[in-house]
Design an enzyme around this catalytic site. Structure first.
Site, PDB file in Angstrom:
ATOM      1  N   GLU A 174      64.349  70.437  36.946  1.00  0.00           N
ATOM      2  CA  GLU A 174      65.240  70.772  38.058  1.00  0.00           C
ATOM      3  C   GLU A 174      64.899  70.066  39.360  1.00  0.00           C
ATOM      4  O   GLU A 174      64.588  70.714  40.378  1.00  0.00           O
ATOM      5  CB  GLU A 174      65.251  72.287  38.289  1.00  0.00           C
ATOM      6  CG  GLU A 174      65.750  73.063  37.097  1.00  0.00           C
ATOM      7  CD  GLU A 174      65.900  74.552  37.357  1.00  0.00           C
ATOM      8  OE1 GLU A 174      65.504  75.025  38.436  1.00  0.00           O
ATOM      9  OE2 GLU A 174      66.422  75.246  36.478  1.00  0.00           O
ATOM     10  N   GLU A 356      66.892  75.930  29.465  1.00  0.00           N
ATOM     11  CA  GLU A 356      66.701  77.239  30.107  1.00  0.00           C
ATOM     12  C   GLU A 356      68.032  77.950  30.156  1.00  0.00           C
ATOM     13  O   GLU A 356      69.037  77.366  30.608  1.00  0.00           O
ATOM     14  CB  GLU A 356      66.222  77.110  31.565  1.00  0.00           C
ATOM     15  CG  GLU A 356      64.760  76.919  31.759  1.00  0.00           C
ATOM     16  CD  GLU A 356      64.365  76.948  33.231  1.00  0.00           C
ATOM     17  OE1 GLU A 356      64.989  77.669  34.041  1.00  0.00           O
ATOM     18  OE2 GLU A 356      63.414  76.235  33.575  1.00  0.00           O
TER      19      GLU A 356
HETATM   20  C1  FCB Z   1      64.928  78.097  37.058  1.00  0.00           C
HETATM   21  C2  FCB Z   1      63.485  77.623  37.048  1.00  0.00           C
HETATM   22  C3  FCB Z   1      62.559  78.519  36.289  1.00  0.00           C
HETATM   23  C4  FCB Z   1      62.890  79.982  36.493  1.00  0.00           C
HETATM   24  C5  FCB Z   1      64.343  80.251  36.267  1.00  0.00           C
HETATM   25  C6  FCB Z   1      64.747  81.701  36.404  1.00  0.00           C
HETATM   26  O1  FCB Z   1      65.597  77.566  38.156  1.00  0.00           O
HETATM   27  O2  FCB Z   1      63.388  76.345  36.464  1.00  0.00           O
HETATM   28  O3  FCB Z   1      61.260  78.197  36.661  1.00  0.00           O
HETATM   29  O4  FCB Z   1      62.471  80.381  37.732  1.00  0.00           O
HETATM   30  O5  FCB Z   1      65.099  79.472  37.154  1.00  0.00           O
END
Ligand code: FCB
Length: 451
Positions: A174, A356
């Site tokens: 990210e 994620e």
């Molecule tokens: C993302 C992050 C991760 C975690 C999630 C909930 O933005 O990459 O580390 O905090 O959100």
């Protein structure tokens, strides 16, 4: 539950090689920040700024994964995941970011990687999940163009040491989030709030990505390399003058500033002019290197509104009041996830891995020491249905990783918000798999995933 209202037809099964996984990151779970020679990171510093983190929490102990990694690998084995995405703490290998190498830190990831392989779980190694060595921030961190060399040297160390066993490498997690929140809004480490620092950081992170793709390919011939992007639709929070423009600007920074130059070879038009002062001849060719896949992190749509007083001309905004939300207030919109996957597939033409996705909550065990989390199960069911819908419509999505294996240090909200499939009782470090862990194990095993 179907993400695609109007479609009740069951989706075709996912291919046998579809990758089900879970994700974590070093600072959020490892703890042991002052153990075995690890140097300080910008998050150690940030956690000590008064008011920066809810409840004054820090990552000092976190889930103590540094000492309990074998238990955590055993939990993954019980889930039946094929893959585990984790990050390496740069200051554990190079306590000052460059120069002397810390053998004890290198040995930790040897042990972790070996335990994963013994459990038949593929390691997906992310080089950077926000814990920049403090010593490098003292030199300007990502605002210093030398960061390109610091990072690619660190990547070479990682590739030399683990490249015999690890083939999946992500350069950054990210980049849009840690640059915007860290250098423009000053919410996250290193808490610099200055547009020029933000723009420099964007460009140097992009250059570091390009240089590192080359390093990984030269040192690990079978490497499969990508970058992990937080990708969400950006909407205007209102109908006021400039709100639509604010959303377009946030979209350019959030969704375009990294994948566009890395994969398409140019910055988004909306920010091209502000990036230009930091570019040197040949930079875009250095940034735009062939990658093997596109990593998507997705939670829910985000919002902006016009703010003439803000340095970037827009402000972050809350979702509208009437939208469905997770227990911690993030918008739940599985159809936006489906559309995001389709859009990423069409725009970048790369295999997509969702690295994620998950739901946060404030939770505690019940009287029987169990954690029932029907809202998380409903979220994961809706989002994995949306993924299937995107695949049916042609998106080349090859894997899905839940954020997160464990409850962990959730940045500014500290330990208050829990995203784990496994509950962590921080005072005792006891792990309690939640109902969602059993649900995910059934999904992976291909059994009817009844909630
Ligand atoms: C993302 C992050 C991760 C975690 C999630 C909930 O933005 O990459 O580390 O905090 O959100």
């Amino acid at each position: 539950m179907s993400a695609d209202s109007g479609t009740t037809r069951p989706s075709p099964p996912l291919p046998r090689d579809f990758v089900w996984g879970v994700s974590t990151s070093s600072y959020q779970i490892e703890g042991a920040t002052q153990v075995d020679g690890r140097g300080p990171s910008i998050w150690d510093t940030h956690c000590r700024r008064p008011g920066a983190i809810a409840n004054g929490d820090t990552g000092d102990v976190a889930c103590d994964h540094y000492h309990r990694y074998q238990d955590d690998v055993a939990l993954m084995r019980e889930l039946g995941v094929r893959a585990y995405r984790f990050s390496v703490a740069w200051p554990r290998l190079l306590p000052r970011g460059r120069g002397p190498v810390n053998e004890a830190g290198l040995a930790f990831y040897d042990r972790l990687i070996d335990a994963l392989l013994a459990a038949n779980i593929e390691p997906w190694l992310c080089l950077y999940h926000w814990d920049l060595p403090q010593a490098l921030d003292d030199l300007g961190g990502w605002t210093n163009r030398d960061s390109v060399g610091w990072f690619s040297d660190y990547a070479a160390l990682v590739a030399h040491r683990y490249g015999d066993r690890v083939k999946r490498f992500a350069t950054f997690n990210e980049p849009s989030v840690f640059t915007l929140f860290g250098y423009a809004f000053a919410w996250n480490a290193p808490a610099v709030g200055e547009p020029s620092a933000f723009h420099k950081a964007i460009h140097h992170v992009n250059l570091a990505h390009g240089a590192t793709v080359d390093v990984l390919r030269s040192l690990v011939p079978a490497a499969s390399v990508g970058c992990i992007h937080n990708r969400q639709p950006c909407f205007a929070a209102g109908n006021g003058p400039g709100d639509a423009e604010a959303a377009a600007k946030l979209d350019a920074y959030w969704n375009g500033a990294f994948p566009d130059p890395q994969i398409l070879g140019h910055y988004p038009a909306a920010i091209a002019a502000v990036m230009e002062p930091w570019e040197q001849p040949g930079d875009l060719a250095r940034i735009c290197r062939r990658v093997d896949w596109f990593g998507v992190n997705h939670y829910g749509p985000i919002y902006a509104r016009a703010d003439a007083g803000a340095a970037l001309g827009f402000a972050w905004a809350d979702p509208p009041k009437d939208v469905p939300r997770s227990p911690i207030g993030w918008q739940v919109a599985p159809e936006a996830f489906r559309d995001t996957l389709l859009e990423v597939d069409r725009r970048y033409r790369l295999p997509v891995f969702v690295l994620e996705n998950g739901a946060g909550a404030v939770e505690q065990p019940d009287a029987k020491a169990q954690v029932n989390d029907p809202e998380r199960i409903a979220y994961l069911a809706a989002y994995t249905d949306a993924l299937r819908a995107a695949r049916e419509q042609g998106a080349d999505v090859r894997g899905y990783f839940v954020w997160s294996l464990l409850d962990n240090f959730e940045w500014g909200s500290g330990y208050a918000n829990r995203f784990g499939l496994v509950y962590v009782d921080y005072p005792t470090q006891r792990r309690i798999p939640k109902a969602s862990a059993a649900w995910y194990a059934r999904l992976i095993a291909g059994q009817p995933a009844a909630a």
